[in-house]
Design a protein around this motif. Sequence first.
Motif, PDB file in Angstrom:
ATOM      1  N   MET A  84      41.167 -11.942  31.142  1.00 43.95           N
ATOM      2  CA  MET A  84      42.560 -12.300  31.402  1.00 43.95           C
ATOM      3  C   MET A  84      43.471 -11.634  30.389  1.00 43.95           C
ATOM      4  N   GLY A  85      44.762 -11.479  30.761  1.00 47.35           N
ATOM      5  CA  GLY A  85      45.711 -10.889  29.828  1.00 47.35           C
ATOM      6  C   GLY A  85      47.134 -11.117  30.267  1.00 47.35           C
ATOM      7  N   ILE A  86      48.066 -10.728  29.393  1.00 48.52           N
ATOM      8  CA  ILE A  86      49.487 -10.775  29.718  1.00 48.52           C
ATOM      9  C   ILE A  86      50.040  -9.362  29.596  1.00 48.52           C
ATOM     10  N   PHE A  87      50.518  -8.835  30.717  1.00 44.84           N
ATOM     11  CA  PHE A  87      51.088  -7.490  30.766  1.00 44.84           C
ATOM     12  C   PHE A  87      51.907  -7.359  32.036  1.00 44.84           C
ATOM     13  N   THR A  88      52.498  -6.189  32.236  1.00 48.02           N
ATOM     14  CA  THR A  88      53.423  -6.030  33.352  1.00 48.02           C
ATOM     15  C   THR A  88      52.756  -6.176  34.717  1.00 48.02           C
ATOM     16  N   GLY A  89      53.470  -6.854  35.612  1.00 44.09           N
ATOM     17  CA  GLY A  89      52.998  -6.961  36.982  1.00 44.09           C
ATOM     18  C   GLY A  89      52.995  -5.624  37.698  1.00 44.09           C
ATOM     19  N   PRO A 284      56.713 -21.318  34.895  1.00 46.56           N
ATOM     20  CA  PRO A 284      56.341 -19.909  35.095  1.00 46.56           C
ATOM     21  C   PRO A 284      55.601 -19.601  36.397  1.00 46.56           C
ATOM     22  N   TYR A 285      56.192 -20.013  37.527  1.00 45.41           N
ATOM     23  CA  TYR A 285      55.592 -19.684  38.816  1.00 45.41           C
ATOM     24  C   TYR A 285      55.459 -18.160  38.970  1.00 45.41           C
ATOM     25  N   PRO A 286      54.399 -17.676  39.615  1.00 44.89           N
ATOM     26  CA  PRO A 286      54.342 -16.252  39.972  1.00 44.89           C
ATOM     27  C   PRO A 286      55.519 -15.905  40.882  1.00 44.89           C
ATOM     28  N   SER A 287      56.097 -14.718  40.694  1.00 42.38           N
ATOM     29  CA  SER A 287      57.334 -14.376  41.396  1.00 42.38           C
ATOM     30  C   SER A 287      57.145 -13.254  42.411  1.00 42.38           C
ATOM     31  N   PRO A 288      57.150 -13.569  43.721  1.00 39.78           N
ATOM     32  CA  PRO A 288      57.102 -12.503  44.733  1.00 39.78           C
ATOM     33  C   PRO A 288      58.302 -11.561  44.641  1.00 39.78           C
ATOM     34  N   GLU A 289      59.463 -12.106  44.257  1.00 40.12           N
ATOM     35  CA  GLU A 289      60.669 -11.282  44.163  1.00 40.12           C
ATOM     36  C   GLU A 289      60.512 -10.199  43.104  1.00 40.12           C
ATOM     37  N   ALA A 290      59.899 -10.549  41.977  1.00 43.07           N
ATOM     38  CA  ALA A 290      59.702  -9.562  40.916  1.00 43.07           C
ATOM     39  C   ALA A 290      58.716  -8.474  41.351  1.00 43.07           C
ATOM     40  N   ILE A 291      57.656  -8.861  42.040  1.00 43.42           N
ATOM     41  CA  ILE A 291      56.696  -7.873  42.546  1.00 43.42           C
ATOM     42  C   ILE A 291      57.351  -6.980  43.591  1.00 43.42           C
ATOM     43  N   LYS A 292      58.246  -7.538  44.391  1.00 39.12           N
ATOM     44  CA  LYS A 292      58.953  -6.744  45.402  1.00 39.12           C
ATOM     45  C   LYS A 292      59.773  -5.634  44.744  1.00 39.12           C
ATOM     46  N   THR A 293      60.341  -5.902  43.567  1.00 37.07           N
ATOM     47  CA  THR A 293      61.092  -4.873  42.845  1.00 37.07           C
ATOM     48  C   THR A 293      60.207  -3.665  42.569  1.00 37.07           C
ATOM     49  N   VAL A 294      58.967  -3.921  42.158  1.00 35.87           N
ATOM     50  CA  VAL A 294      58.018  -2.832  41.883  1.00 35.87           C
ATOM     51  C   VAL A 294      57.688  -2.082  43.166  1.00 35.87           C
ATOM     52  N   LEU A 295      57.395  -2.822  44.220  1.00 36.39           N
ATOM     53  CA  LEU A 295      57.028  -2.192  45.489  1.00 36.39           C
ATOM     54  C   LEU A 295      58.168  -1.340  46.040  1.00 36.39           C
ATOM     55  N   ASP A 296      59.396  -1.827  45.910  1.00 33.93           N
ATOM     56  CA  ASP A 296      60.548  -1.073  46.398  1.00 33.93           C
ATOM     57  C   ASP A 296      60.696   0.239  45.632  1.00 33.93           C
ATOM     58  N   GLN A 297      60.466   0.181  44.311  1.00 36.32           N
ATOM     59  CA  GLN A 297      60.603   1.389  43.495  1.00 36.32           C
ATOM     60  C   GLN A 297      59.518   2.406  43.828  1.00 36.32           C
TER      61      GLN A 297
END
Length: 333
Positions: A84-89, A284-297
Motif C-alpha cells: 500500500m502507499g500514498i501517491f497520485t491517482g 476522505p472518500y475516493p473521488s471519481p471526479e478527481a480521476i475524471k480530471t486525469v482521464l480527460d487530460q
Amino acid sequence: MGRKLFGLLLLTVLFLIPDVSRAQIKPQLEKLRFIYSAIGGSQSSVWIPYEAGIFRKHGLDIELLYVGGGGRAAQVVQSGEVPMGIFTGGAVVNSNLAGGDLVVVATGMNAITFFLIARPEIRQVEELRGKRIGISRFGSATDFALLYSEERWPIKRGRDFTVVQMGGMPEMMAGLKGGALEAATLNAEFSIRARKEGLKELVDMSTLGLNFPTSAIVTTRSFIRRSENTVRKFIRAFVEGNHFAKTQRAASVEVFRKYLKNDDRDYLNAIYDLYVLRYIPKVPYPSPEAIKTVLDQMGDKDPRAKAARPEQFIDNRFFQELDKEGFIQKLWQ
C-alpha cells in the motif's frame, strides 16, 4: 503455619491469573509496509495518524517507507514489494491502462498545490526555451501539474524544453540552487523556502483550480483479495486520523516539524492551515471526479483513457461499510 503459607500462595496465584489471561488474549499487531512518495503536506494524512498511534489502535504495526515520486511509488506497490502507499491517482490510471491492477481506496488530497520555481535570472515562462525543468518522476503529481500548466504556455516539453526526473523535492531544490535545473515543480513548503533563498516564482499552479488526485491511498486488487481485512483496518484508522489531524492542531504541527525538518512555528502553522484545514478532506472518500480530471487530460492522446470510466479505478467498499456502521458520523458528532 503451613496452612497460612499455602493460603497466601494460593491467593497470590489467583491474583496473577487474570494478568496472565489478559496477556494471552491481547491481539498481536499485524505488520504492514506502507510507502509515502513526497516530503510534503500531501502525505501528512498518513504521517499524523502514524505518529499519533492510531494505526496501532486499529491493530496495525505500520512500517513507513519513503519512495520519491508517485510514478516510482506506483511501480513499487504494483510489484507487490510494498502492498500500500500514498501517491497520485494519476499513476493509478497509468498503471491500469498498461495492464496493472492498482486501485484507489481513499483520498489524500484532491488539489494541485505546486509552483513553478525558477532561478533568479529567469523572469517569465518563455525564457525557459532550451532549458531544463525538474519534476520528481514521470507519472507523478509534479509531472501531471506541469502537463496541465503547459496547456496554457507557448512552449512545450520535448520541443522547447527538457523535463528532468530528479527523484523528490529535496533533489529538485538542490538542482535549482546548484544550476542543474533552470526551473522545477515544487510543492508549497519547498516553494516558501525557495523564495526566501532568492529563487523566483513563475507560476502558481494552484490557480488552475483542478480537482486532481494529487495524493490517494492506493493498493492492488490482488492485495485486497488476499488481505481485505488488513485494508479495512487501514482505512478505518486513516479516517480517524483525518479527524485527529483537523481537531488536534498542536500534535499535528509537531508531526510537520519532524517530517519537514523545520522548527519555524509560523511556517509550520501556515503549512498546517494550507494542507490540513484547506486541502485535506474531512472525510476522505475516493473521488471519481478527481480521476475524471486525469482521464480527460489523457483522453486526447490515449483512446483507452477516453473510453475508461472513473469508477474502474476506485474501490468504495470500505467507505460503504463505515457509512453503514455509522463510524464516520460518530467521529464527527
